[in-house]
Design an enzyme around this catalytic site. Sequence first.
Site, PDB file in Angstrom:
ATOM      1  N   GLU A  44     -28.573  23.169  -2.305  1.00  0.00           N
ATOM      2  CA  GLU A  44     -27.923  21.867  -2.344  1.00  0.00           C
ATOM      3  C   GLU A  44     -27.582  21.478  -3.789  1.00  0.00           C
ATOM      4  OE1 GLU A  44     -28.879  17.353  -0.664  1.00  0.00           O
ATOM      5  OE2 GLU A  44     -30.533  18.668  -1.270  1.00  0.00           O
ATOM      6  N   LYS A 117     -23.704  15.994   5.007  1.00  0.00           N
ATOM      7  CA  LYS A 117     -25.105  15.670   5.259  1.00  0.00           C
ATOM      8  C   LYS A 117     -25.224  14.391   6.093  1.00  0.00           C
ATOM      9  CE  LYS A 117     -29.405  15.147   2.553  1.00  0.00           C
ATOM     10  NZ  LYS A 117     -29.936  15.293   1.178  1.00  0.00           N
ATOM     11  N   CYS A 158     -30.826  19.643   3.487  1.00  0.00           N
ATOM     12  CA  CYS A 158     -32.045  19.042   2.940  1.00  0.00           C
ATOM     13  C   CYS A 158     -32.727  18.073   3.901  1.00  0.00           C
ATOM     14  CB  CYS A 158     -31.753  18.384   1.598  1.00  0.00           C
ATOM     15  SG  CYS A 158     -33.241  18.153   0.580  1.00  0.00           S
TER      16      CYS A 158
END
Length: 299
Positions: A44, A117, A158
């Site tokens: 990331e 995300k 994440c």
Amino acid sequence: MSKTLKAGLVQQAAWPDKARSLNESEAGIRELAERGAELVLLQELHATHYFCQGEDAALFDLAEPLDGPTATRLAELARELDIVLVGSIFERRAAGLYHNTAVVMDRARGRVGHYRKMHIPDDPGFYEKFYFTPGDADAEQGFEPIDTSVGRLGLLVCWDQWYPEAARLMALAGAELLLYPTAIGWHPPDDLPEKGRQKDAWTIVQRAHGVANGLPVLVANRVGFEADHSGVNEGIHFWGGSFICGPQGEMLAHAGDEAENLLVELDMSRSEDVRRMWPYLRDRRIDAYGELTRRYRDR
């Protein structure tokens, strides 16, 4: 019939200097390609330092469009090396609208998809809600796998990695692999037992997503200490620990806490075998799960 895939990931340090960070990414990509990698995953926000430790509107200048310089460089590498490459950008979608976005470059085809995300944290040292808007939850984006020449990739980023619903939705949409580009680490004040608990939980939960869905999992985290340039926090020590596991959660490759490239040959036929032994999708009680869409079941 067995189908194999040579899949790799780059675990690296990163810096505010994009050129330096991307040079580090490229070196890892090239090394893996020389070893025969067909799929390479980057961590990331690999093109910059982890800037979310503080809130600074000037840092929005780091953002780029989907076809900006970082994505263009990744597409050129995928084309040259004849690989599928998954990278990460701080995306400027419009003025005042920014995303934490994974991009997928497929050999000579260029960008074949992206994932924004969905779960955005807001915790000390991880002030991501200041910078990122969650991805759109629709059929075009949301938890939708991306088709590539090496298979259907279920990309999650994440904080998404803690949510079993996200992994399940990717699996239900036909993902053949789960991929988690990540930036996670410890705050310096944490004691050793707490550090151990945090890292163990992070590893276990992602392996469990592989088990629960019968899919291989690739996780790429960053390494090294990064100071908080805002001066508010004491910085973060990113713990590395990147790994690749199989569809029963079996650890196939596991990195330490230094820069490292991992490569494994995955037997992609094993997911079929594992799901026949453990038919979770068959036995799901979809008639009884309606309340999962509620925030909490108040009594």
